[in-house]
Design an enzyme around this catalytic site. Structure first.
Site: not given
Ligand code: 13P
Length: 247
Positions: A11, A13, A98, A100, A167, A173, A211
Site C-alpha cells: 500500500n 498510500k 484502511h 487512515e 491492521e 507506521g 510495520s
Molecule cells: P506500515 O507498513 O508503514 O506500518 O503501514 C501498514 C499499512 O497501513 C498498510 O496498509
C-alpha cells in the site's frame, strides 16, 4: 489455513508519482528476474497511477489495487472515484476501511458497509481493513472491536472475492509490529467469524498489516493463520518489497 498462495500487498498510500512508480516497477522487474517470489503480489498506488502502471504490473503478474472507492455509482460527488472508474483504470481490488480512512477521514462502519457493497456490485474485490487502537487493546477490547467492525461492515455482503486485512492501528507506521503470536490469535478470531458468517468463509484470506518489513516478514508469514501481508512503508522500495515477497 488457506491452501492458496500467500499474498503480499503493498500500500503506497499518498506516496510516489507516476514516474516514480514506473521507476519502482523497472527496478522491481530486475529483482523478479533474479527470483520470482512464490506469492501473489498486489500493489495499491494512488488513483492517479493506476492506468499508467496497469500494463507493467500485468507483465509482472502484479495485481493492481485502489486505495479507496466511492459508495455511489456515479454522479455529483466532486473528488470521488467510482468502482467503475477504478476497474476501467485496470485495478481488480480495492482497499476499504484502511485505518487512515477511518481515523483521519472519519469513515465509519456504516459508510464502509456501503463501500463494500459498491465494490461487490461493480466487480472489484475488496480488501476490508480492521484493527484496534492501542487503548482498545490495553483495555482488553481488541477482539470485540475487530469483530464489531466485521459484523457491521460485512452486513449484507455476500463474501465473493473478499479479503480481510488485520491492521492494529498502533502498529501502522510506528515500527512496532504485533507479536506474531498475537497476530495469529486475532487472525484465528477473524477466521472463526468468517467461517460462521459465510459458506466457505474459513478460506477467506486474512492479511496482517502494521510495520511489516523484510526483517519480520518470515516470522509473520510463518504463522498458520496469516495468509499474507499488507505492507506500507516497506513497499515503497523495490528491494525491500521484493525481499518481503520472498521471505
Ligand atoms: P506500515 O507498513 O508503514 O506500518 O503501514 C501498514 C499499512 O497501513 C498498510 O496498509
Amino acid at each position: 489455513m488457506n491452501e492458496s498462495p500467500q499474498i503480499v500487498a503493498g500500500n503506497w498510500k499518498m506516496n510516489l508519482t507516476l514516474s516514480q512508480g514506473r521507476e519502482f516497477l523497472r527496478r522491481f522487474k530486475e529483482f523478479m528476474g533474479q527470483s520470482r517470489p512464490p506469492r501473489q503480489l498486489l500493489l495499491a498506488p494512488n488513483f492517479t497511477l493506476l492506468a499508467g502502471l496497469a500494463e507493467a504490473c500485468g507483465e509482472l503478474g502484479i495485481g493492481l489495487v485502489a486505495q479507496n472507492c466511492a459508495p455511489q455509482e456515479s454522479g455529483a460527488y466532486t473528488g470521488e472515484t467510482s468502482v467503475a472508474m477504478i476497474r476501467d483504470a485496470g485495478a481488480g481490488w480495492v482497499i476499504v476501511g484502511h485505518s487512515e480512512r477511518r481515523h483521519l477521514f472519519n469513515e465509519d462502519d456504516e459508510l464502509l458497509r456501503l463501500k463494500l457493497q459498491a465494490a461487490a456490485a461493480g466487480g472489484l474485490r475488496p480488501i476490508f481493513c480492521v484493527g484496534e487502537t492501542l487503548e482498545q487493546r490495553q483495555s482488553g477490547k481488541a477482539a470485540a472491536v475487530v469483530l464489531g467492525q466485521l459484523e457491521t461492515g460485512l452486513e449484507g455482503f455476500a463474501g465473493a472475492g473478499l479479503m480481510i486485512a488485520y491492521e492494529p492501528v498502533w502498529a501502522i507506521g510506528t515500527g512496532q509490529t504485533a507479536v506474531p503470536e498475537d497476530a495469529r490469535q486475532m487472525h484465528l478470531e477473524i477466521r472463526r467469524f468468517l467461517a460462521r458468517r459465510f459458506a466457505g468463509g474459513g478460506l477467506i484470506p486474512i492479511l496482517y498489516g502494521g510495520s511489516a518489513k523484510p526483517q519480520n516478514a518470515a516470522a509473520l508469514l510463518a504463522q498458520p493463520e496469516v495468509d499474507g501481508l499488507l505492507v506500507g512503508g516497506a513497499s515503497l522500495d523495490p528491494e525491500s518489497f521484493w525481499r518481503i515477497a520472498r521471505a
